[in-house]
Design a protein around this motif. Structure first.
Motif, PDB file in Angstrom:
ATOM      1  N   MET A 135       0.941  -1.364   0.185  1.00 24.85           N
ATOM      2  CA  MET A 135       0.046   0.035  -0.039  1.00 24.85           C
ATOM      3  C   MET A 135       0.839   1.348  -0.252  1.00 24.85           C
ATOM      4  SD  MET A 135      -2.732  -1.276   2.896  1.00 24.85           S
ATOM      5  CE  MET A 135      -3.729   0.094   2.779  1.00 24.85           C
ATOM      6  N   ALA A 136       0.439   2.538  -0.744  1.00 25.75           N
ATOM      7  CA  ALA A 136       0.954   3.780  -0.562  1.00 25.75           C
ATOM      8  C   ALA A 136      -0.361   4.661  -0.315  1.00 25.75           C
ATOM      9  CB  ALA A 136       1.736   3.909  -1.814  1.00 25.75           C
ATOM     10  N   ILE A 137       0.383   5.772   0.567  1.00 29.24           N
ATOM     11  CA  ILE A 137      -0.687   6.547   0.912  1.00 29.24           C
ATOM     12  C   ILE A 137      -0.325   8.157   0.250  1.00 29.24           C
ATOM     13  CG2 ILE A 137      -2.127   7.688   2.666  1.00 29.24           C
ATOM     14  CD1 ILE A 137      -1.861   5.289   4.234  1.00 29.24           C
ATOM     15  N   MET A 138      -1.045   8.875  -0.533  1.00 29.81           N
ATOM     16  CA  MET A 138      -0.697   9.995  -1.110  1.00 29.81           C
ATOM     17  C   MET A 138      -1.712  11.153  -0.256  1.00 29.81           C
ATOM     18  SD  MET A 138       1.543   9.003  -3.348  1.00 29.81           S
ATOM     19  CE  MET A 138       1.758  10.808  -4.230  1.00 29.81           C
ATOM     20  N   GLU A 139      -1.125  12.240   0.113  1.00 26.12           N
ATOM     21  CA  GLU A 139      -1.871  13.295   0.849  1.00 26.12           C
ATOM     22  C   GLU A 139      -1.913  14.422  -0.297  1.00 26.12           C
ATOM     23  OE1 GLU A 139      -2.076  16.044   4.864  1.00 26.12           O
ATOM     24  OE2 GLU A 139      -0.312  14.995   4.236  1.00 26.12           O
ATOM     25  N   MET A 140      -3.441  15.042  -0.347  1.00 31.91           N
ATOM     26  CA  MET A 140      -3.544  16.167  -1.348  1.00 31.91           C
ATOM     27  C   MET A 140      -3.325  17.565  -0.333  1.00 31.91           C
ATOM     28  SD  MET A 140      -7.284  16.943  -3.191  1.00 31.91           S
ATOM     29  CE  MET A 140      -6.997  15.604  -4.411  1.00 31.91           C
ATOM     30  N   GLY A 141      -2.617  18.304  -0.990  1.00 34.36           N
ATOM     31  CA  GLY A 141      -2.167  19.827  -0.370  1.00 34.36           C
ATOM     32  C   GLY A 141      -3.394  20.733  -0.999  1.00 34.36           C
TER      33      GLY A 141
END
Length: 260
Positions: free
Chosen positions: A221-227
């Motif tokens: 799994m990988a988690i990306m954060e939206m700025g």
């Protein structure tokens, strides 16, 4: 009206530089069509190119490929052999056609542009040629070309990271997917989920909007954060995540998240 076969085929003559090389080897191909000189020869070169990666442990991937050159019409195709657990879609990268040479006005890549140790640029990607097969080496030498010894290709940092962290050895043994979905092609299949993390109860905490990417191939799994500017940044790099996590201990045998 049907166009005669001899009019359909474009009679490109052998490149003048190649004529001189073959002439020194005792073969005069001046003004002869390339298809007549080379026939259906196909020359295969081993190479690789690098692509940037947004990971903390490594910043690029090494993509190994086969560059196939057809001397009869100076066409080229590039194939990337499929590598298990790569997480990338592989196969035909560039279909067969004449590729423009970025350093020549209205010019295309030709045979003398290819040899071990040389680099070629196809549509912005820079490929380094590291080797040839025995047949290609023999054909090039008969044409009068000097072919260096094959070079060792660099390892992909991603697979080195997998081996170091145990992801490679545990991809099949710790995941039930390998048995349950053994007949399903999961190469490049990724599930994406919208999520949020409400940290507003903490001092100066914020509401974080996330995208969770689940890689079916190896249960990572990988988690990306939206700025604020809608730009995605890496929050958690790709890895296998335990269902129960302790910051004081890590047990590789504990259960991990999976689709099962």
């Amino acid at each position: 009206m049907v166009t005669p076969l001899d009019e359909k085929k474009e009679d490109r003559t052998v490149n003048p530089d190649m004529v001189q090389v073959m002439l020194t080897n005792g073969r005069d191909v001046t003004n002869k069509p390339a298809w007549m000189v080379f026939g259906k020869e196909t020359l295969t070169f081993d190479g690789y190119f690098k692509v940037s990666a947004n990971e903390s442990q490594y910043n690029y991937n090494v993509r190994k490929c086969k560059i196939v050159y057809f001397p009869e019409d100076n066409t080229i195709t590039v194939m990337e052999p499929a590598i298990p657990n790569s997480g990338m879609t592989q196969g035909c990268l560039i279909r067969r056609h004449r590729i423009p040479h970025p350093g020549r006005a209205n010019g295309f890549y030709e045979l003398l542009d290819f040899n071990i140790g040389k680099t070629v640029e196809f549509y912005g990607k820079v490929f380094r040629i590291t080797g040839v097969d025995c047949y290609t080496r023999d054909v090039l030498r008969k044409m009068g070309l000097d072919v260096p010894e094959n070079q060792t290709q660099p390892r992909d940092p991603y697979f080195e990271y997998r081996a170091k962290t145990g992801l490679e050895s545990n991809a099949e043994t710790t995941s039930g997917k390998s048995k349950k979905y053994k007949d399903v092609d999961l190469e490049g299949k990724v599930l994406s989920f919208k999520a949020y993390w409400d940290d507003r109860q903490s001092a100066e905490g914020l509401l974080h909007f996330m995208e969770v990417h689940y890689f079916l191939l190896d249960d990572t799994m990988a988690i990306m954060e939206m700025g604020e500017d809608d730009k995605m940044t890496m929050f958690l790099q790709r890895q296998r995540i335990p269902k129960v996590f302790s910051m004081y201990s890590y047990n590789i045998d504990r259960p991990f998240h999976s689709v099962a």
